[in-house]
Design an enzyme around this catalytic site. Structure first.
Site, PDB file in Angstrom:
ATOM      1  N   ASP A 142      -8.827   3.483  -2.988  1.00  0.00           N
ATOM      2  CA  ASP A 142      -9.931   4.082  -1.898  1.00  0.00           C
ATOM      3  C   ASP A 142     -10.959   4.416  -2.331  1.00  0.00           C
ATOM      4  OD1 ASP A 142      -7.952   2.400  -0.423  1.00  0.00           O
ATOM      5  OD2 ASP A 142      -7.513   4.505   0.653  1.00  0.00           O
TER       6      ASP A 142
ATOM      7  N   GLU B  59       2.542   7.170  -2.264  1.00  0.00           N
ATOM      8  CA  GLU B  59       2.840   8.463  -3.264  1.00  0.00           C
ATOM      9  C   GLU B  59       2.401   9.681  -2.110  1.00  0.00           C
ATOM     10  OE1 GLU B  59      -0.683   6.872  -0.897  1.00  0.00           O
ATOM     11  OE2 GLU B  59      -0.031   5.839  -3.002  1.00  0.00           O
TER      12      GLU B  59
ATOM     13  N   ASP C 289       1.254  -1.290  -0.032  1.00  0.00           N
ATOM     14  CA  ASP C 289       0.150  -0.069  -0.281  1.00  0.00           C
ATOM     15  C   ASP C 289       1.166   1.398   0.272  1.00  0.00           C
ATOM     16  OD1 ASP C 289      -2.125   1.784   0.418  1.00  0.00           O
ATOM     17  OD2 ASP C 289      -2.593   0.678   1.399  1.00  0.00           O
TER      18      ASP C 289
END
Length: 935
Positions: A699, A612, A609
């Protein structure tokens, strides 16, 4: 440790602002307007450029210079005519790959302050005050260099050819200049304006440029832009149109290497001349005295001149487009498929919560700066596009860039830097362009068959909960490939819901008997997958911690640092985290040991995950500019995971088949590795597919809305596929849940059922409970949801044979599994305008999902020339004059294709196979064997 690279970016932290602008500008305005950034082009009318001329670029490409209408250049692929022998230009056909706007500078440069706002993974990078505005581009020379000219090429353009260089290499040289922004108050040397003097000179910074064009492959031309040999010049306001003289403005003929602080300015030459007794003054002067020579003579005015920019920090490429040209790509985008008329920023960041859908975006922006996102925010952008005119281009490097497509007749790329590299691609179709693009940027490996053989069940809650749901799945005969247990590290309650302890070891209290659970699942052919990310948190509040990974990494010095040299603690959602510095090789080695510990416990895969959120003012081990490193970090993150997976495979650590000889790399590339590891990522950049095995879309909201709900998951899937991310999927049902008294986004049963149908036709079929599992409908909530989930898992299983073929094709060509119809029907205007309405799976299956609440039918479009499509549930055929019950609802569109209203009740999504296709026949046969068909 390397010293930190100097940065001129001013970063403002917005993490703790209580109230924020709920309507921030999506793409910050530019300080240098697009019209100012494309000044006129000039060239010497008495030179060889006075006449049109063709210049070779390698053996397959030509650059044409045409001085008419102010000067233009165009790049074309040259190939033999059908039936011709290929000799001579008359027997060759040309297709223009790239061309400039007549009379307009195709290269310009300027300078502006750089400002950034940052809040929990959301960023706004923008121009501050403009300091230098582009003034002109002058072309001096266009020259082809052959292998015998290698020494001249090195001397004149600082280009060192290799054995692989395809000669001739073409070099365009000249001057660019930018004038000081605002009205002049003094001459360029800093002297104040005095009464009686004519209008003062407008200071300008000039530099020599070198544009190098090199054939890289049969379908690619690489370009690079270097700028050097800066000098300040003066051109009086009375003579604004007079081009700078190359001989006067620049005496050097080769680029000088850039130093971090830029080239020193040579100032106060006029004072030096007067001090030496000179009686002559010139309008444009090369200021070549050294600082030591003029230091005693520098007044305060000259010191002010020292504050001028020493080099350009903005480069603009401007070239031609057409009003009807459509632009696709730019990475994984969630709101748009086509971008003509937009300014598209290329910056990795959180996609946001809502992204324009209301009221959630308003609320998210209000309480957390820019956290709502907008149409352009994405985890995985890419500086690449392809167009409906079969043109394609991408930038290399990692500098922030903005693609300005707002003008009907041109494209303008603004690069936050002082050099540019990229490639221009040739192809007859979108598929050819995408294959060419991924050939150089990278493609994923063939996935192990286990990950695509059944459902990946996303669960939380501990051992007992997993075993209970596993029993329910067995009772419903659900094909399951893995349990994905993201809370294996334990859970913590935060303001946004149930979150994880970011310390990558199993929580034995939460998953009592972990190894027994993993072993029992594996005995039944089911893998265990977990979760990790590149961040760590202090573990003082967790009682059963065995290893404090944050403290270990801090002691080793492998964390990203702040300007004070301490670990950079970044607010992320509801707690602060530190980030591993993967520009440090020691961080790679250390984190691979963490992954080894996961695998030693029987784990076969994981979600990798984040990635960024690298701060734009960080200090890195490599010393590189953190703004460019920000876009590079997702690739570094994927790389460390991929290197571990590959090293593990090569070591032959395969518990289930330890006696089986390891396959060769070529065999694994073609057929995959049944016992291989799998990880999937959400953040990415241009070359992420070289390292990432699989993407997921991050998400999405648990909603029907367009910008951040179920529709956006289709747009992200297809836009990513057009951008070189061929293996991608989303969380079935979405993730982001909001359950407040006045603001509720909770997953309904209907949304879950329709999203599950949709994801049964993506490369991986995976569920997620969301950030608030108790507020969402789950696949195990009741008998209806369980039965529907079983049905969709069997639909997914029914095309496993074709999926394996498409995964191999993705690894070989870069073509995605789920495809926008533009890839195969690029001339159909209706297809060009499609966003989320429908998509192809490979070439043989067409899916038209239900994406609106309460709908029981869809409108399907069948392009002309595609032949007939067979509805898998009824056997009716559509398009190409096909018959069937659906024929009565069919109508011819203005584009020559066919539309039809097709029934799609829950459990029977509108899926079609190409009539007569072997793939289609086998898929339908498998559906029948699985007892999913009514006939």
């Amino acid at each position: 440790m390397a010293s930190p690279a100097p940065t001129t970016t001013t970063t403002k932290k917005k993490h703790h602002a209580r109230l924020n602008n709920p309507f921030p500008r999506a793409v910050p305005a530019a300080a240098i307007r697009s019209g100012d950034a494309a000044p006129r082009l000039s060239f010497a009318p008495t030179s060889k450029l006075a006449h049109a001329h063709d210049f070779p670029v390698g053996t397959r490409f030509r650059l044409r210079w045409d001085p008419s209408l102010g000067g233009t250049v165009s790049l074309s692929k040259v190939s033999p005519l059908v039936g011709g022998d290929g000799d001579g230009d008359a027997e060759r056909r040309r297709r223009t790959m790239w061309e400039t706007v007549p009379g307009v500078a195709f290269l310009s440069a300027g300078s502006a302050a750089t400002e950034a706002d940052e809040c929990r993974g959301s960023f706004a990078l923008r121009d501050g005050r403009a300091r230098l505005v582009p003034d002109r581009q002058h072309v001096d020379k266009i020259k082809a260099f052959y292998r015998c000219d290698a020494d001249d090429l090195l001397r004149d353009a600082a280009f060192r050819p290799s054995d692989a260089t395809r000669f001739p290499v073409l070099v365009i040289t000249g001057l660019v200049s930018a004038k000081k922004a605002g009205a002049p108050r003094s001459c360029c040397c800093g002297l104040p304006r005095r009464a009686g003097r004519r209008a003062p000179a407008r200071p300008a910074l000039s530099a020599r440029y070198w544009i190098l064009l090199e054939e890289k492959s049969d379908t690619q031309v690489a370009f690079s832009v270097k700028i050097g040999d800066y000098q300040w010049t003066c051109a009086h306001a009375a003579d604004p149109a007079k081009p700078p003289s190359p001989a006067t403005a620049m005496s050097a003929t080769s680029p000088r290497p850039h130093r971090p602080g830029g080239l020193r300015l040579r100032v106060a030459a006029a004072r030096v001349q007067r001090a030496a007794g000179s009686k002559k003054s010139t309008t444009m002067t090369r200021l070549s005295s050294s600082r030591e020579e003029v230091a005693p003579l520098l007044p305060a005015a000259a010191e002010r001149a020292e504050a001028r920019p020493e080099e350009f920090n903005r480069v603009f490429l401007t070239y031609a487009s057409s009003r009807d040209e459509r632009f696709y790509g730019f990475g994984e985008q969630f709101s748009r498929m086509e971008f003509k008329g937009k300014r598209v920023p290329v910056l990795v960041q959180e996609q946001g919560i809502g992204r324009g859908d209301q009221p959630i975006t308003f609320a998210a922006n209000l309480v957390s700066y820019r956290s709502g996102g907008n149409w352009s925010t994405t985890y995985a952008p890419s500086p690449f596009y392809m167009t409906s005119k079969m043109r394609a281009l991408y930038l290399e490097g990692y500098d922030y860039s903005i693609f300005d497509l707002t003008k009907p007749d041109r494209v303008q790329i603004q690069i936050y830097g002082n050099s540019v590299q990229g490639r221009i691609l040739d192809g007859d179709s979108p598929s050819e362009l995408l294959t060419s693009y991924t050939e150089s940027t990278g493609r994923p490996p063939v996935l192990p068959r286990w990950i695509t053989s059944g459902a990946v069940v996303g669960m939380q809650g501990g051992t007992d909960t997993v075993r209970r749901v596993w029993k329910q799945l067995q009772d419903h005969d659900v094909p399951v490939s893995a349990f994905w247990l993201q809370d294996w590290v334990g859970q913590r309650k935060t303001a946004i819901g149930s979150q994880l302890w970011w310390n990558w070891e199993v929580d034995d209290a939460h998953y009592n008997g972990w190894k027994d659970l993993v072993s029992d699942l594996r005995h039944r052919g089911i893998r265990t997958m977990t979760y990790c990310n590149p961040c760590l948190v202090p573990m003082d509040e967790k009682p059963n911690t065995r290893r404090h990974l944050f403290e270990e990494a801090k002691k080793l010095g492998i964390l990203v640092r702040d300007q004070a040299g301490e670990p950079y603690m970044m607010p992320n959602t509801a707690f602060d985290v530190a980030m591993l510095d993967f520009t440090n090789p020691e961080a790679h080695t250390w984190f691979k040991q963490i992954l080894q510990g996961m695998v030693d416990d029987g784990v076969s895969g994981w979600m990798a995950d984040f990635g960024e959120g690298l701060p734009l003012d960080a200090r890195l081990h490599s010393g590189e500019d953190p703004v460019a490193a920000h876009n590079r970090y997702p690739e570094l993150w994927a790389r460390v995971n991929r290197e571990f997976a590959d090293e593990w495979r090569r070591a032959g650590v395969k518990p289930s088949c330890a006696a089986t000889p390891a396959a060769t790399e070529e065999e694994e590339k073609d057929d995959g590795d049944e016992d291989g590891l799998v990880f999937f990522v959400r953040s990415g950049f241009r070359e992420s597919s070289r390292w990432a095995m699989l993407f997921w879309e991050g998400d999405q909201m648990v909603s029907w809305q367009a910008n951040d709900g179920i529709k956006s998951s289709v747009v992200g899937l297809l836009s990513g596929g057009l951008s070189g991310f061929p293996l991608n999927h989303s969380d079935a049902g979405g993730y982001c849940t909001v359950d407040l008294p006045l603001l509720r986004y909770r997953r309904s049963e209907e949304l879950l059922l329709r999203w599950t149908e949709l994801n049964a036709f993506t490369v991986v079929f995976r569920t997620h409970e969301g950030n608030k599992p108790g507020s969402n409908c789950q696949f195990y909530s009741n008998s209806r949801t369980l039965s529907h989930f079983a049905r969709c898992a069997k639909m997914y299983k029914a095309w496993e044979f074709y999926r394996a073929q498409l995964v191999r094709e993705a690894a070989k060509t870069g073509l995605p599994v789920a495809r926008h119809m533009f890839l195969h029907y690029p001339d159909d205007e209706r297809v060009q305008a499609l966003t989320h309405e429908q998509f192809l799976v490979g070439t043989e299956m067409l899916v038209v999902p239900v994406l609106d609440k309460g709908r029981g039918a869809v409108t399907a479009y069948f392009p002309a020339g595609a032949g007939a499509w067979r509805h898998v549930w009824t056997g009716d055929e559509y398009g190409a004059g096909g018959g069937g019950e659906g024929k009565v609802n069919e109508r011819r569109t203005v584009h020559g294709g066919f539309e039809a209203e097709v029934e799609a009740p829950v459990g029977y999504p509108a899926v079609f196979v190409r009539a007569g296709s072997a793939v289609g026949e086998r898929f339908v046969s498998n559906l029948r064997d699985l007892k999913l068909l009514l006939h």
